[in-house]
Scaffold this motif. Structure first.
Motif, short mmCIF file in Angstrom:
data_model
loop_
_atom_site.label_atom_id
_atom_site.label_comp_id
_atom_site.label_asym_id
_atom_site.label_seq_id
_atom_site.Cartn_x
_atom_site.Cartn_y
_atom_site.Cartn_z
N LYS A 52 54.05 20.58 6.22
CA LYS A 52 52.77 21.17 5.83
C LYS A 52 52.96 22.69 5.82
O LYS A 52 52.77 23.35 6.85
N PRO A 53 53.35 23.25 4.67
CA PRO A 53 53.58 24.71 4.62
C PRO A 53 52.35 25.49 5.09
O PRO A 53 51.22 25.15 4.76
N ALA A 54 52.60 26.53 5.85
CA ALA A 54 51.53 27.35 6.40
C ALA A 54 50.95 28.33 5.39
O ALA A 54 49.86 28.85 5.57
N PHE A 55 51.68 28.58 4.31
CA PHE A 55 51.22 29.52 3.30
C PHE A 55 51.83 29.19 1.95
O PHE A 55 52.78 28.42 1.85
N LYS A 56 51.26 29.82 0.94
CA LYS A 56 51.79 29.78 -0.42
C LYS A 56 52.03 31.22 -0.84
O LYS A 56 51.46 32.14 -0.25
N CYS A 57 52.84 31.41 -1.86
CA CYS A 57 53.16 32.78 -2.26
C CYS A 57 53.46 32.84 -3.75
O CYS A 57 54.15 31.96 -4.28
N VAL A 69 58.98 42.81 -7.40
CA VAL A 69 58.26 44.09 -7.29
C VAL A 69 56.89 43.92 -6.65
O VAL A 69 56.17 44.89 -6.46
N GLY A 70 56.53 42.69 -6.30
CA GLY A 70 55.25 42.45 -5.65
C GLY A 70 55.15 41.02 -5.17
O GLY A 70 55.96 40.16 -5.54
N HIS A 71 54.16 40.79 -4.31
CA HIS A 71 53.91 39.44 -3.82
C HIS A 71 52.47 39.28 -3.39
O HIS A 71 51.77 40.26 -3.13
#
Length: 169
Positions: A52-57, A69-71
């Motif tokens: 269960k990933p804690a975040f998405k990106c 160059v960004g996230h």
């Protein structure tokens, strides 16, 4: 620099070494250089190796230089009053790439996902000292829920359902 050659895409685990570096850049920009206590290994573990990933990106990639160059780091949350929501933890664009719609394109990518997942809102916290960022979010139809937008170190900002739909177009 070729600002027209930027691609917004979902991050992969190999991107996390660069995202970790950008997190440190963001902290330095916010005058909190010692605040990040995380490294790329923890980001990989929490975001890509967990059941269960804690975040998405999402990341912004300059295709002509093959560099990130960004996230934008975000994750699902739930409102007991309104239902499905998302929280934007980080939005960062390297200084030399700012003012070329990269940040707004990262927000739009999250808004599309939020819209497709029937989210009612996207929330974020913003340092009060970041007045240009407040203007950026306001321009994208986010609402500052902090009393008068002042008087606290942090502002609580929200994109409501209508703003999400418009950004997701």
């Amino acid at each position: 620099m070729d600002f027209n050659n930027i691609r917004i895409r979902k991050a992969v685990s190999n991107d996390m070494i660069y995202v970790a570096a950008m997190i440190k850049e963001l902290a330095a920009f916010e005058n909190l250089p010692d605040a990040p206590q995380i490294d790329h290994k923890k980001l990989i573990e929490d975001g890509f190796e967990s059941k269960k990933p804690a975040f998405k990106c999402f990341v912004a990639e300059c295709l002509s230089t093959n560099t990130l160059v960004g996230h934008a780091i975000y994750f699902p949350i739930y409102s007991s009053w309104e239902g499905r929501s998302m929280f934007l933890e980080d939005l960062f664009v390297k200084r030399e790439y700012r003012n070329h719609h990269i940040g707004s394109n990262l927000i739009k990518a999250i808004a599309k996902e939020a819209f497709n997942e029937n989210c009612i809102r996207i929330d974020l916290h913003l340092l009060s000292s970041e007045s240009p960022a407040r203007g950026f979010y306001k321009k994208l139809n986010a609402v500052n829920l902090t009393k008068n937008g002042e008087g606290s170190d942090w502002n609580y900002v929200r994109f409501r359902k209508e703003a999400i739909a418009k950004l997701a177009e």
